[in-house]
Write a protein that holds these residues in place. Sequence first.
Motif, mmCIF file in Angstrom:
data_model
loop_
_atom_site.group_PDB
_atom_site.id
_atom_site.type_symbol
_atom_site.label_atom_id
_atom_site.label_comp_id
_atom_site.label_asym_id
_atom_site.label_seq_id
_atom_site.Cartn_x
_atom_site.Cartn_y
_atom_site.Cartn_z
ATOM 1 N N THR A 1 0.881 -1.185 0.000
ATOM 2 C CA THR A 1 0.000 0.000 0.000
ATOM 3 C C THR A 1 0.904 1.217 0.000
ATOM 4 O O THR A 1 2.040 1.166 0.479
ATOM 5 C CB THR A 1 -0.931 0.035 1.230
ATOM 6 N N PHE A 2 0.399 2.324 -0.551
ATOM 7 C CA PHE A 2 1.224 3.516 -0.694
ATOM 8 C C PHE A 2 1.215 4.333 0.593
ATOM 9 O O PHE A 2 0.158 4.613 1.172
ATOM 10 C CB PHE A 2 0.721 4.384 -1.857
ATOM 11 N N LEU A 3 2.423 4.698 1.048
ATOM 12 C CA LEU A 3 2.543 5.666 2.146
ATOM 13 C C LEU A 3 2.402 7.080 1.605
ATOM 14 O O LEU A 3 1.859 7.955 2.259
ATOM 15 C CB LEU A 3 3.893 5.487 2.832
ATOM 16 N N THR A 4 2.944 7.317 0.431
ATOM 17 C CA THR A 4 2.775 8.590 -0.272
ATOM 18 C C THR A 4 2.972 8.338 -1.749
ATOM 19 O O THR A 4 3.820 7.525 -2.123
ATOM 20 C CB THR A 4 3.787 9.652 0.229
ATOM 21 N N PRO A 5 2.156 8.967 -2.619
ATOM 22 C CA PRO A 5 0.997 9.817 -2.334
ATOM 23 C C PRO A 5 -0.205 8.979 -1.927
ATOM 24 O O PRO A 5 -0.222 7.768 -2.094
ATOM 25 C CB PRO A 5 0.767 10.529 -3.676
ATOM 26 N N GLU A 6 -1.256 9.647 -1.452
ATOM 27 C CA GLU A 6 -2.450 8.955 -1.012
ATOM 28 C C GLU A 6 -3.400 8.762 -2.185
ATOM 29 O O GLU A 6 -3.382 9.513 -3.156
ATOM 30 C CB GLU A 6 -3.136 9.746 0.102
ATOM 31 N N ILE B 1 6.179 6.031 -2.561
ATOM 32 C CA ILE B 1 6.801 5.211 -1.520
ATOM 33 C C ILE B 1 5.714 4.299 -0.968
ATOM 34 O O ILE B 1 4.635 4.765 -0.594
ATOM 35 C CB ILE B 1 7.418 6.085 -0.411
ATOM 36 N N ALA B 2 6.003 3.000 -0.930
ATOM 37 C CA ALA B 2 5.005 2.014 -0.531
ATOM 38 C C ALA B 2 5.514 1.228 0.667
ATOM 39 O O ALA B 2 6.716 1.083 0.889
ATOM 40 C CB ALA B 2 4.679 1.079 -1.683
ATOM 41 N N GLU B 3 4.559 0.717 1.442
ATOM 42 C CA GLU B 3 4.886 -0.206 2.518
ATOM 43 C C GLU B 3 4.331 -1.570 2.180
ATOM 44 O O GLU B 3 3.422 -1.712 1.362
ATOM 45 C CB GLU B 3 4.327 0.306 3.857
ATOM 46 N N GLY B 4 4.863 -2.600 2.817
ATOM 47 C CA GLY B 4 4.421 -3.959 2.582
ATOM 48 C C GLY B 4 5.477 -4.928 3.075
ATOM 49 O O GLY B 4 6.598 -4.548 3.423
ATOM 50 N N LEU B 5 5.136 -6.202 3.111
ATOM 51 C CA LEU B 5 6.050 -7.236 3.564
ATOM 52 C C LEU B 5 5.850 -8.461 2.685
ATOM 53 O O LEU B 5 4.743 -8.990 2.650
ATOM 54 C CB LEU B 5 5.784 -7.593 5.029
ATOM 55 N N ASN C 1 16.569 7.558 -5.279
ATOM 56 C CA ASN C 1 15.995 7.027 -4.049
ATOM 57 C C ASN C 1 15.476 5.608 -4.257
ATOM 58 O O ASN C 1 14.328 5.296 -3.950
ATOM 59 C CB ASN C 1 14.872 7.957 -3.547
ATOM 60 N N PHE C 2 16.330 4.735 -4.856
ATOM 61 C CA PHE C 2 15.984 3.333 -5.055
ATOM 62 C C PHE C 2 14.716 3.188 -5.901
ATOM 63 O O PHE C 2 13.823 2.425 -5.597
ATOM 64 C CB PHE C 2 15.821 2.620 -3.710
ATOM 65 N N LYS C 3 14.661 4.015 -6.971
ATOM 66 C CA LYS C 3 13.573 4.018 -7.968
ATOM 67 C C LYS C 3 12.242 4.497 -7.390
ATOM 68 O O LYS C 3 11.224 4.424 -8.058
ATOM 69 C CB LYS C 3 13.386 2.644 -8.603
ATOM 70 N N LYS C 4 12.261 5.045 -6.174
ATOM 71 C CA LYS C 4 11.021 5.588 -5.631
ATOM 72 C C LYS C 4 10.737 6.982 -6.170
ATOM 73 O O LYS C 4 9.617 7.469 -6.080
ATOM 74 C CB LYS C 4 11.090 5.616 -4.099
ATOM 75 N N ILE D 1 0.009 -2.763 -6.568
ATOM 76 C CA ILE D 1 -0.936 -1.647 -6.672
ATOM 77 C C ILE D 1 -0.291 -0.576 -7.527
ATOM 78 O O ILE D 1 0.911 -0.594 -7.751
ATOM 79 C CB ILE D 1 -1.305 -1.065 -5.282
ATOM 80 N N HIS D 2 -1.106 0.333 -8.010
ATOM 81 C CA HIS D 2 -0.549 1.414 -8.821
ATOM 82 C C HIS D 2 -1.205 2.725 -8.456
ATOM 83 O O HIS D 2 -2.320 2.763 -7.919
ATOM 84 C CB HIS D 2 -0.720 1.117 -10.313
ATOM 85 N N HIS D 3 -0.495 3.801 -8.767
ATOM 86 C CA HIS D 3 -0.972 5.168 -8.532
ATOM 87 C C HIS D 3 -0.682 5.982 -9.788
ATOM 88 O O HIS D 3 0.409 5.913 -10.347
ATOM 89 C CB HIS D 3 -0.265 5.789 -7.327
#
Length: 1304
Positions: free
Chosen positions: A269-274, A293-297, A320-323, A349-351
């Motif tokens: 899921t995306f931490l930013t943008p929303e 920037i996304a979070e996940g495990l 920034n590591f392709k972010k 997911i995509h934004h």
Amino acid sequence: MPLKIMLKKKQLSAGRVPLLLFLCRMISALEVPLDPKLLDDLVQPPTITQQSPKDYIIDPRENIVIQCEAKGKPPPSFSWTRNGTHFDIDKDPLVTMKHGSGTLIINIMAEGKAETYEGVYQCTARNERGAAISNNIVVRPSRSPLWTKERLEPIILRNGQSLVLPCRPPIGLPPAIIFWMDNSFQRLPQSERVSQGLNGDLYFSNVLPEDTREDYICYARFNHTQTIQQKQPISLKVISVDELNDTIAANLSDTEFYGAKSSKERPPTFLTPEGSESLKEELRGNTLSLECIAEGLPTPVIYWIKEDGTLPINRTFYRNFKKTLQITHVSEADSGNYQCIAKNTLGAIHHTISVTVKAAPYWIVAPKNLVLSPGENGTLICRANGNPKPRIGWLTNGVPIEIAPDDPSRKIDGDTIIFSNVQERSSAVYQCNASNEYGYLLANAFVNVLAEPPRILTSANTLYQVIANRAALLDCAFFGSPLPTIEWFKGTKGSALHEDIYVLHDNGTLEIPVAQKDSTGTYTCVARNKLGMAKNEVHLEIKDPTRIIKQPEYAVVQRGSKVSFECKVKHDQTLIPTIMWLKDNGELPNDERFSIDKDHLVVTDVSDDDGGTYTCAANTTLDSVSASAVLRVVAPTPTPAPIYDVPNPPFDLELTNQLDKSVQLTWTPGDDNNSPITKFIIEYEDAMHEAGLWHHQAEVSGTQTTAQLKLSPYVNYSFRVMAENRIGRSVPSEASEQYLTKAAEPDLNPTAVEGLGTEPDNLVITWKPLNGFESNGPGLQYKVSWRQKDGDDEWTSVVVANVSKYIVSGTPTFVPYLIKVQALNDVGFAPEPAAVMGHSGEDLPMAAPGNVRVGVVNSTLAEVHWDPVPLKSIRGHLQGYRIYYWKTQSSSKRHRRHIEKKILTFQGSKTHGMLPGLQPYSHYALNVRVVNGKGEGPASADRGFHTPEGVPSAPSSLKIVNPTLDSLTLEWDPPSHPNGILTEYVLKYQPINSSHELGPLVDLKIPANKTRWTLKNLNFSTRYKFYFYAQTSVGSGSQITEEAITTVDEAGILPPDVGAGKVRAVKPRISNLTAAAAETCANISWEYEGPEHAKFYVEYGVAGRKEEWRKEIVNGSRSFFGLKGLMPGTAYKVRVGTEGDSGFVSSEDVFETGPAMASRQVDIATQGWFIGLMCAVALLILILLIVCFIRRNKGGKYPVKEKEDAHADPEIQPMKEDDGTFGEYSDAEDHKPLKKGSRTPSDRTVKKEDSDDSLVDYGEGVNGQFNEDGSFIGQYSGKKEKEPAEGNESSEAPSPVNAMNSFV
């Protein structure tokens, strides 16, 4: 002879006249040359030369310097405005103006504050000819505020959770640069998992225990003031699973403790943008930065794409590591939707970021200074673009033009000011202001009305020296108003020049592209306008090039010997060359062993260090040449062998007997290096058409040193020669002097002439043009001629430039034409070419094929016939015929569905074709169309036909459910393609014994309307193999096979296995992981769905401990495994995975080994009641033996065998202690009953196989449970025929047989 003058690389013929190089350039604007002497004499309006930036941020600790520099004649005076009003610097003691300029110096270091002088400043430079103004300079002091005091609570997270550490720096001017460090001022490491966002926040996609620290500190650096501000440290503690378990254990009782688990794996899921969409606006020319920037495990990976487009290759960068996606120098073309995709193993997911590129104003045409003479006309153009479109405003001498004094010579037309019949009073400085909401542009441009006679600024009698065959540039810098015209003469009386090419540049420079010896002489430049005339003489000398006629040669010498390199130089007698020797491109060693004597370099007492490359460099004031040779040092040998090598290159090339189409080339051979020269190879270069490319010219014997060469017209020849011996070929010689042959008419015509229409009413004539070498002269063109082949029309001709195509319009459709293409140049025509045939453009056919007939050959093949279309209706080249056919519906009502049309094309004029691959028992329709080079014609009328019945496909599925002692139930789905009306199903089956032998085959007919059938009176605990297929009236279809086992007894009957007999899904899945445990061993079983031949492994370990998993490899592809050597009374965790590319791992299960059953087996022999029972049994057996002995002696018979068979008391089989196997899998010679109530005869006992974990050799999986005595009750599915997967069908786990089989 004609004189050719090229202006801007275009040739102008001046005819056979004496040399009068005359160029009249009608230019309305003249740039004033920056010649100090000229500027001292000319009056000129002010021009701003230097100013401070529009957004001027100052250091409040230093004096303020606002720059404003300008030039003009007379020197301008300066004034300033501040915030739109006059700024009187005399009234402020802290403000001074720099002498001779408009630069302001505000002394705030002594007293005062920078904030006092914050505002908008503008400088004006003025003299008698006008006033120029600067940009609006916004002066602001830099600011570096402190962080707001705040109390930060420690952050405690569970391992695997996401986190955002906010920075929120104070707003400074300019904005601060953000970075994260610890207390030791060491930057915090960043990665794909941990990274800093564009807003300065620190993002964790998932936290790990090593992220625990108390000094996460955000720093803000303000570069303008060289200060760094620090945020309060943030404390983060990441708690692992073991720490959570310890915490829970300390606060809960044993019954409440279930164990803490780490955060589960989760999709991104995306931490930013929303959200799923966002907007971004950027200005043209800036760098566009997009961030996701996304979070996940596990940690997600970010990818970027541009919808409906591609990312620019040379301007796209990933940070920034392709972010972060950065695109530099953005333009309006970079607007659009950009998509970032975050992906890990659990999902993606995509934004979408919608980017709009706006633009501050930018110049298309900036206004330029005008220097006009009285009565002349001119224009000032101010053209700018932007998004939105900028507004254009004019000022004159710093005043809006609407309120400025009127000038009758001036007319404003939008972005253009038109001047006509200007006078001296028209001189002024005009300002153009282009502005929109994103910024503005301000440009000063003066109109200076001058009346000046011509002046030549180049020094008189300048001497130019040029090497032969190089370009010569003769300068004639000039000025005048009106703009003078330039004329060039050669000699004092304008003597003529023959067969030379000249280029006259805009600045008056005369260029001789290839200077020859006869170019030497005096050249006169004459500048004229209506106020007078000026002239200047310059002199040109042509020098011979410097050449090395004897080059140093490769040498191999023995250590301690002497070596000599020769370098003989030939040069122009008026130039003094300097000869320099180099070693390995550096200076010679400072050693007395190295000596230079005239043309030789001598090295005595050669050592190994002397090996290398020696270069002879000859330099004059005009040119330089060099030649190198390699010295190789070897050990002394008693009898050195002669050195054989390729020849040295020839030298002293000379051209004689120069005729129009031939020349004689003479050369001097180089050293043959102990191998006689066998031949010389001559190559030529055409410097005019293919400079730098060398072509083969001729070969002559190795004894010749002269060759007569045939030449082509209009070629600027250079020649070189190579020598060849049996070792190889020498390097090429130096090139000869150039020789330009006269022009002639072309010898050849273009090749590959074709005529082919691209539209119904045109004819496109193409050809392969001649190259420059084949043109034979200047002005190469082509005469294109055409006429209809079958008509009486005259040839139509047109002469075109040096192109490769001509389009004839207005032709009838698809008519044959005769075509000719003839080359010509300024001298004449090439020979008459041969005519070729072409066709005008095609159009779509007008008619459809008629009399379409269809003949059905069999259930999958049909033959189609049709009548050909008349040639006149085809209107093009016949490509073939195309059949469109489709299935309208199946004759079986339950299979009606639409299938898309299929196409078959038959090349050429064929009138029949076969349609293969038809579906049996179906209704088809088709039509036929003719095809030409343009496309398809109309379709024929649709024709329908039926295909007869065929044999069906295999049943879609077959599964065996509800196994009992003597029955099995089969369920199936009908064939996906019945291909007719099903008449019946045929089921064949046969038993399989323990040695894999097949029993007798049973054949059974089943009505076609059935989808379920129960087989009764089967043998219990027996494996059966089933063969199942459907039939139509035509015959039998493909079969599907399956295997199943009847149960052992009624207690062991399993609930229906929904998944039995199904074709497994291709996607790997491990489910229904179960474990049955004894004291020191356990049997693990599972269900697997996925590709065949998977290799499994079992991992296990003590539950709740932080130890590595122990791994056991499963033999073959079976779905069960026995674990040994376990500790009694211990809880174990277990999971199953697959090796290889799938790499799938099941969820974990937990089981516990128990001491109860094992303790009875171990301790039973020591129990008193057991000892007493054994004694009683022994006594009873003794009594029976006595009784039997007595009865036998009396002649009676005792049917022991029958009674034992009828009243057998089966044993309860415990798990064996030695190997952990279960009781019913006994050795072949051990025929103990399987279970309580079992009636299995000894010859049907399921036998133990090669290994403890090998329960069965058939099939790929086993669904089974353990009875309370540890025995295994299972149903095995046999190997299946390969069939396509029938969808994602669910497979429920079997229910436990009893409570002992459930583990918590």
